[in-house]
Structures are given as C-alpha cells and as structure tokens.
Design an enzyme around this catalytic site. Structure first.
Site, PDB file in Angstrom:
ATOM      1  N   GLY A  25      41.221 -31.686 -27.927  1.00 56.03           N
ATOM      2  CA  GLY A  25      42.247 -32.703 -28.185  1.00 56.03           C
ATOM      3  C   GLY A  25      42.173 -33.193 -29.620  1.00 56.03           C
ATOM      4  O   GLY A  25      43.189 -33.285 -30.329  1.00 56.03           O
ATOM      5  N   THR A  62      31.657 -30.262 -27.669  1.00 56.55           N
ATOM      6  CA  THR A  62      31.853 -30.382 -26.229  1.00 56.55           C
ATOM      7  C   THR A  62      30.607 -29.862 -25.518  1.00 56.55           C
ATOM      8  O   THR A  62      30.055 -28.835 -25.910  1.00 56.55           O
ATOM      9  CB  THR A  62      33.077 -29.605 -25.698  1.00 56.55           C
ATOM     10  OG1 THR A  62      32.960 -29.468 -24.279  1.00 56.55           O
ATOM     11  CG2 THR A  62      33.214 -28.219 -26.302  1.00 56.55           C
ATOM     12  N   ILE A  63      30.169 -30.592 -24.496  1.00 55.84           N
ATOM     13  CA  ILE A  63      29.028 -30.064 -23.746  1.00 55.84           C
ATOM     14  C   ILE A  63      29.438 -28.833 -22.954  1.00 55.84           C
ATOM     15  O   ILE A  63      28.600 -28.061 -22.523  1.00 55.84           O
ATOM     16  CB  ILE A  63      28.383 -31.108 -22.799  1.00 55.84           C
ATOM     17  CG1 ILE A  63      29.362 -31.571 -21.709  1.00 55.84           C
ATOM     18  CG2 ILE A  63      27.802 -32.271 -23.551  1.00 55.84           C
ATOM     19  CD1 ILE A  63      28.663 -32.247 -20.532  1.00 55.84           C
ATOM     20  N   ASP A  64      30.756 -28.654 -22.764  1.00 58.27           N
ATOM     21  CA  ASP A  64      31.227 -27.535 -21.930  1.00 58.27           C
ATOM     22  C   ASP A  64      31.084 -26.175 -22.633  1.00 58.27           C
ATOM     23  O   ASP A  64      31.164 -25.135 -21.982  1.00 58.27           O
ATOM     24  CB  ASP A  64      32.695 -27.744 -21.542  1.00 58.27           C
ATOM     25  CG  ASP A  64      32.870 -28.882 -20.552  1.00 58.27           C
ATOM     26  OD1 ASP A  64      31.843 -29.441 -20.116  1.00 58.27           O
ATOM     27  OD2 ASP A  64      34.019 -29.213 -20.227  1.00 58.27           O
ATOM     28  N   ARG A 109      22.811 -31.145   1.533  1.00 58.57           N
ATOM     29  CA  ARG A 109      22.870 -32.379   0.738  1.00 58.57           C
ATOM     30  C   ARG A 109      23.547 -32.068  -0.592  1.00 58.57           C
ATOM     31  O   ARG A 109      23.380 -30.977  -1.147  1.00 58.57           O
ATOM     32  CB  ARG A 109      21.465 -32.924   0.469  1.00 58.57           C
ATOM     33  CG  ARG A 109      20.744 -33.408   1.710  1.00 58.57           C
ATOM     34  CD  ARG A 109      21.377 -34.674   2.274  1.00 58.57           C
ATOM     35  NE  ARG A 109      20.633 -35.215   3.386  1.00 58.57           N
ATOM     36  CZ  ARG A 109      20.847 -34.914   4.673  1.00 58.57           C
ATOM     37  NH1 ARG A 109      21.806 -34.048   4.996  1.00 58.57           N
ATOM     38  NH2 ARG A 109      20.119 -35.460   5.621  1.00 58.57           N
ATOM     39  N   GLN A 111      24.591 -35.757 -17.774  1.00 56.65           N
ATOM     40  CA  GLN A 111      24.578 -34.566 -18.640  1.00 56.65           C
ATOM     41  C   GLN A 111      25.061 -34.857 -20.053  1.00 56.65           C
ATOM     42  O   GLN A 111      24.824 -34.096 -20.978  1.00 56.65           O
ATOM     43  CB  GLN A 111      25.503 -33.476 -18.069  1.00 56.65           C
ATOM     44  CG  GLN A 111      25.029 -32.892 -16.787  1.00 56.65           C
ATOM     45  CD  GLN A 111      26.171 -32.313 -15.966  1.00 56.65           C
ATOM     46  OE1 GLN A 111      26.430 -31.125 -16.031  1.00 56.65           O
ATOM     47  NE2 GLN A 111      26.861 -33.133 -15.218  1.00 56.65           N
TER      48      GLN A 111
END
Ligand code: F6P
Length: 358
Positions: free
Chosen positions: A117, A138-140, A274, A282
């Site tokens: 962005g 970006t952590i991505d 679970r 993160q």
C-alpha cells in the site's frame, strides 16, 4: 546554503526492524548539509503536519526495539482519504494538500518504509514530482522484488518457537495442535516455521486443502504409532473450493481459519484438537540479528540513494547485495510460494503433508 531536509515515514502494519531502518537512514543522512525529519503516522503526517526532527539523540537506543518510533497506520492514503459524510464513509483525493505541505515544510526528499500500500502511494507521489525512495517492509515476505523483507525471519522465529512449545504439550496429551500464523496471500511464515518446527501438516493459501487428506495424514501417522499431530496453517489458507476465513468481512480482516480446519476434521478423527492463533505476537518485539542487519543495510542504502539524488527507487535484497529497483517495477508484484518449488518439494520429501493428497 540552506541544509537539505529529508523526511522519513513508516506506513502500513508495523514490523520488527522498522526502527533499525530509521536509525541507519538517519545516521547515514545527517551531516552539515543534511537534516532529517520524521513524518508521523505514515502519509497521514503530511496532512496533519505531524513532523518531528530526527537527530542522533532521538534515534539513540532504537536499534533493537520493535514497533516504529514514527508510529504508523493502515489508513491515511491521501489518494483515497476516508471521511464520514452524512453518516457514510466516502473517499476523497487529498494528494494536492500533501504536495502543498511538502513544499511548505521544505522537505526535499522522502524515504517511505512500508508494504504494498505504501509503495503504491510512493509511486503515485513520485509521478507527481515528489522525490521518493522506498524501503520494502512486511513480515509476510510476499514482495517479488526482494529476496527477503526484514521482519520475516523474526516472525518465523516466533512462530517456530510456538511450534516447538505446542509439540511438547501435543505429545503429552495425544492431541492435534493447530497453529494459525500470519500470511495473507502467501504462506511463507507457515512454510518456514512449519519446516523449522517439524510440523506434520502445513496449510498455505497457494495449496488449497482437502479435509479428507488432513484426516488421511493423521490416521496414517496413528497407524505408524504417532498419537499427536502439529498443523501450521497460514491465515489466508482455504479449503479447496472454499473461501478465506474473515474476522470481519467489511474490512477483510483475516482470522480463524484454524478453527475452520478443526471443524473440518473433528468428526473424522478420534484425537482431541486444540487451536492457537498466534496473531500480532509475530509482529511485535525485538528483531532477530538477521533482520537488524538487513534493516540497517536497507536504511543505509536508501539514504545513499537520496544523497545521490537517485529517486523513484526501492531498495531490494538480491543474493547478498542491496540493489536499487524502480518502485514502479516493484509495486504489486507479489511473491507466492511455488507449490512445485524446491522448498515445498523438500518439505514433502521429509513427510510433511500440504493437505492436498500429493
Ligand atoms: O501484512 C502483514 C500482516 O501481518 C498480514 O499477514 C495480516 O493479515 C495483517 O498484517 C494484519 O494487520 P492488521 O491487524 O494491522 O490490520
């Protein structure tokens, strides 16, 4: 002669290493000829005149700190600025005001640190004549133009630690543990932490999963004597023919796919399940050394470009080198996990399932 004034801003979601970029850029830029200012809250700060001096003093001690000294926001795109008009949200173009304010503030160039962005806004402002240099964040890790973005390896370390912790409790209770990690369009964090943590199943947006295949993997592990399973799922993963899981469909905030996976398989397995959603843990906290170094190199190189007057560029890691690439070429080019690539192939070779029956 008046000093050159360079502005630095951080836009979009935060990321471990932003402060390291700011520190490196300020240290490289400051001189008798150049002063540096911080623009707060991304491009929004250019509409509200939220501009502060950045000095050696103001950056002291920030290298290991998470978050961003300059604050940030996911809103404030000057080209699509949201206002409430008659009780309804409407977008207006405030880019003209941004240009005006940059002139009034006497800013001669801007280093914009952000994700897709922010890069798009930087590109458009550049086209309007604002000298910009961009730093990808970006952590991505889903930007094609750079081998890695800083913050990614820190997120992977946090997610891997979570996988390790889930392992011991899964083993004690004979349970299926599902860990949801970030990764909107690309499953890099899930893939890396899943391999590093020895997950049994990794679910990523690039490989839609089939519930029956997850059940098949769990049963086959049971036949081999394993009574617990670790599943790492990226938040953007989806069932074959299904949709992403949103916490909020209007803002398209992802979240909850791990619960979907649990519901998809619960009826067909005889182990307890679970779910852990790791979330913004993160994104917070101190960057690991790799990210501090990458962020420092990005910040210093971005500053070098500014000092050389080489604008319209984004810094990128290619192999071991930090290179300038055109912002225009970097924008919107996403980097996805290749389902047939070496990393996924190696993961499959060591017995990891991607829930797709291959
Ligand atoms: O872009 C990075 C990211 O971490 C995505 O994986 C995630 O969907 C998003 O940010 C969440 O950001 P926020 O909660 O700040 O909107």
């Amino acid at each position: 002669m008046a000093k050159k004034k360079i502005g630095i801003l951080t836009g979009g979601g935060d990321c471990p290493g932003l402060n390291a970029v700011i520190r490196a850029a300020v240290r490289t830029l400051l001189s008798d000829e150049t002063e540096v200012v911080g623009i707060q809250f991304g491009f929004e700060g250019l509409l509200t005149n939220a501009v502060v001096p950045l000095t050696q003093e103001s950056i002291r001690g920030i290298l290991p700190k998470g978050g961003t000294l300059l604050r940030t926001t996911n809103r404030g795109n000057p080209f699509e600025y949201q206002i409430i008009d008659d009780g309804r949200v409407r977008c207006i173009d405030r880019s003209g005001e941004v240009l005006e304010n940059i002139k009034t503030l006497g800013i001669d160039g801007i280093i914009a640190i952000g994700g897709d962005g922010t890069l798009r806004i930087a590109e458009r402002l550049c086209d309007m004549g604002i000298p910009m240099v961009a730093v990808p964040k970006t952590i991505d890790n889903d930007l094609e133009a750079t081998d890695y973005t800083f913050g990614f390896h820190t997120a992977v370390a946090v997610a891997t630690d979570a996988v390790d912790r889930l392992h011991t409790t899964a083993e004690s209770h004979d349970r299926v543990m599902i860990l949801e990690v970030m990764g909107r369009n690309a499953g890099w964090i899930a893939l890396y932490s899943g391999i590093a943590g020895g997950a049994d199943i990794i679910l990523i947006p690039e490989v839609p999963y089939q519930p029956k295949e997850i059940v098949r993997t769990i049963r086959s592990r049971q036949r081999e004597g394993s009574k617990f399973d670790i599943i790492v799922v990226a938040e953007g993963a989806k069932r074959e023919g299904g949709e992403e899981s949103y916490l909020d469909t209007t803002s398209r905030r992802l979240g909850g796919v791990a619960y979907q996976v649990a519901a998809d398989v619960a009826q067909n397995i005889d182990l307890e399940i679970r779910v852990t959603v790791l979330g913004h843990i993160q994104r917070g906290g101190s960057p690991i050394p790799y990210d501090r170094i990458l962020a420092t190199r990005f910040g210093a190189t971005a500053a070098e470009l500014v000092l050389r007057g080489d604008f319209g560029k984004m810094v990128a890691l290619r192999g071991d080198a930090i290179l300038p690439v055109k912002i225009h070429d970097a924008v919107s080019r996403m980097k996805y996990v290749d389902p047939d690539g070496a990393l996924v192939t190696n993961a499959r070779e060591v017995g990891i399932s991607f829930g797709d029956g291959r």
